[in-house]
Design a protein around this motif. Sequence first.
Motif, short mmCIF file in Angstrom:
data_model
loop_
_atom_site.label_atom_id
_atom_site.label_comp_id
_atom_site.label_asym_id
_atom_site.label_seq_id
_atom_site.Cartn_x
_atom_site.Cartn_y
_atom_site.Cartn_z
N THR A 76 8.14 -39.91 -15.24
CA THR A 76 8.22 -41.24 -14.65
C THR A 76 8.42 -41.14 -13.14
OG1 THR A 76 9.14 -42.20 -16.67
CG2 THR A 76 9.53 -43.39 -14.61
N PHE A 77 9.33 -40.25 -12.72
CA PHE A 77 9.67 -40.12 -11.31
C PHE A 77 8.48 -39.65 -10.48
CE2 PHE A 77 11.61 -37.97 -7.64
CZ PHE A 77 12.45 -38.97 -7.18
N THR A 78 7.64 -38.81 -11.06
CA THR A 78 6.51 -38.23 -10.32
C THR A 78 5.20 -38.99 -10.54
OG1 THR A 78 6.13 -36.67 -12.15
CG2 THR A 78 7.50 -35.92 -10.32
N SER A 79 5.22 -40.06 -11.30
CA SER A 79 3.98 -40.81 -11.58
C SER A 79 3.55 -41.60 -10.35
CB SER A 79 4.19 -41.76 -12.76
OG SER A 79 5.11 -42.78 -12.43
N LEU A 80 2.25 -41.91 -10.29
CA LEU A 80 1.72 -42.69 -9.18
C LEU A 80 2.32 -44.09 -9.15
CD1 LEU A 80 -2.06 -41.68 -9.33
CD2 LEU A 80 -0.33 -40.89 -7.71
N GLU A 81 2.56 -44.67 -10.33
CA GLU A 81 3.12 -46.01 -10.38
C GLU A 81 4.54 -46.03 -9.80
OE1 GLU A 81 1.79 -44.40 -12.85
OE2 GLU A 81 -0.01 -45.54 -13.43
N GLN A 83 5.68 -44.04 -7.62
CA GLN A 83 5.65 -43.74 -6.20
C GLN A 83 5.78 -45.01 -5.37
OE1 GLN A 83 5.63 -40.61 -4.79
NE2 GLN A 83 6.04 -41.77 -2.92
N GLN A 84 5.20 -46.10 -5.87
CA GLN A 84 5.34 -47.38 -5.17
C GLN A 84 6.79 -47.86 -5.19
OE1 GLN A 84 2.58 -49.97 -7.18
NE2 GLN A 84 0.81 -49.17 -6.07
N VAL A 85 7.47 -47.59 -6.29
CA VAL A 85 8.89 -47.94 -6.38
C VAL A 85 9.69 -47.16 -5.34
CG1 VAL A 85 10.95 -47.89 -7.86
CG2 VAL A 85 8.72 -48.56 -8.82
N LYS A 86 9.42 -45.86 -5.27
CA LYS A 86 10.14 -45.01 -4.31
C LYS A 86 9.84 -45.43 -2.88
CE LYS A 86 8.59 -41.22 -6.31
NZ LYS A 86 8.33 -39.79 -6.59
N ASP A 87 8.58 -45.74 -2.58
CA ASP A 87 8.21 -46.15 -1.22
C ASP A 87 8.95 -47.42 -0.82
OD1 ASP A 87 6.54 -43.99 -1.03
OD2 ASP A 87 4.70 -45.12 -1.45
N GLY A 88 8.94 -48.41 -1.70
CA GLY A 88 9.61 -49.67 -1.39
C GLY A 88 11.11 -49.49 -1.23
N LEU A 156 18.10 -47.32 -8.18
CA LEU A 156 19.52 -47.22 -8.55
C LEU A 156 19.67 -47.14 -10.06
CD1 LEU A 156 21.08 -49.79 -6.04
CD2 LEU A 156 21.21 -47.29 -5.94
N ASN A 157 18.88 -47.91 -10.79
CA ASN A 157 18.93 -47.85 -12.25
C ASN A 157 18.43 -46.50 -12.76
OD1 ASN A 157 19.97 -50.44 -12.70
ND2 ASN A 157 17.95 -51.39 -12.57
N PHE A 158 17.40 -45.95 -12.10
CA PHE A 158 16.88 -44.65 -12.50
C PHE A 158 17.96 -43.57 -12.35
CE2 PHE A 158 15.09 -40.54 -11.39
CZ PHE A 158 14.16 -40.34 -12.41
N PHE A 159 18.63 -43.55 -11.20
CA PHE A 159 19.66 -42.53 -10.99
C PHE A 159 20.88 -42.78 -11.88
CE2 PHE A 159 17.45 -41.62 -6.90
CZ PHE A 159 17.26 -40.25 -7.12
N CYS A 175 14.97 -29.88 -12.58
CA CYS A 175 13.97 -30.93 -12.33
C CYS A 175 14.09 -31.49 -10.91
CB CYS A 175 14.12 -32.05 -13.35
SG CYS A 175 13.55 -31.61 -15.01
N ASP A 176 15.30 -31.43 -10.34
CA ASP A 176 15.57 -31.80 -8.95
C ASP A 176 15.60 -33.32 -8.74
OD1 ASP A 176 16.00 -31.79 -6.24
OD2 ASP A 176 13.91 -31.41 -5.73
N PHE A 177 14.49 -34.05 -8.94
CA PHE A 177 14.40 -35.49 -8.70
C PHE A 177 14.66 -35.86 -7.24
CE2 PHE A 177 15.57 -35.20 -13.23
CZ PHE A 177 14.51 -35.88 -13.78
N ALA A 178 14.52 -34.90 -6.33
CA ALA A 178 14.67 -35.14 -4.88
C ALA A 178 16.01 -35.79 -4.54
CB ALA A 178 13.51 -36.01 -4.36
N TYR A 179 17.04 -35.45 -5.28
CA TYR A 179 18.34 -36.12 -5.08
C TYR A 179 18.90 -35.86 -3.69
CZ TYR A 179 23.21 -37.41 -5.68
OH TYR A 179 24.46 -37.98 -5.52
N ASP A 180 18.69 -34.66 -3.14
CA ASP A 180 19.23 -34.36 -1.81
C ASP A 180 18.68 -35.30 -0.75
OD1 ASP A 180 20.72 -32.35 -2.89
OD2 ASP A 180 19.44 -30.71 -2.20
#
Length: 264
Positions: A76-81, A83-88, A156-159, A175-180
């Motif tokens: 889910t975290f790495t999906s293209l869909e 990515q829009q969530v992360k960008d926003g 926030l809900n994902f984390f 898996c990392d999830f780019a938390y840093d």
Amino acid sequence: MFLIVMIWVMAYPIARYLIPSDTFNEPFEPVYNGLNVLFTALAFGGVIITLAFQAEESRIARREEIERSIFELFQTFTSLEFQQVKDGAFRALLTGIQHREYAEYLASRLFVVEQLTFPPACAKTLRTLDAEKQSLDDQQIIHADRADRLMLDNILNFFAMLAQRESSATVIKHCDFAYDWWRPALWIIAELQQRRHANSEKIRMYCKNQLVTATLKALDKVYGHAPLNSSREVWEYITQHPKLLDFGLDPEFKDYLSTPETSA
């Protein structure tokens, strides 16, 4: 099982021909009593072995379920869909990094009461960070900004879901999830939310959702970050973080270093 049956079948000949008739007044009863004890012990041992196998199978199944759920989260975290969530979400966080007033606005919007209004001075930054907002007037910016804040809610809900998997720390760390990357910006929002919660009786009365600090503390433990145990430690971390300084951290955040502490 075959061995147990064979022992039972051989019990009569042993009692009849190998044991002298005067050994016991009732030669058969002691033999069969002894065998009954043996069979009971064997049956009990079988139950213990079965339970042990079931416990091991349950442990393996649980581990596989945890790994599968983490893998699904990573997909889910790495999906293209997503990515829009992360960008926003990151656009909203970047605006909060550069404008303390907007960061406080974001934190207030995590509660259902005592929400702050949109700070107009941040509109220029929002237009700079998102080309689609450049042609919008100030009123349209306010509506467009809501979409980015909703994306931040999703992050926030994902984390928060990720933090619930603390027992599978090894999998999460790999898996990392780019938390840093998210951690320093999220701690800004978390600390401001914590302050609002501590200073408002109305918020404490009407808002029972888990604070972001609980999520970040759990993830900090998983990823091996040093715990931030007080407001001062949080703001020292934020105001000295190299990446936040690169992003143009608002100098006004340093004011919090001299304000009364709240427990992180």
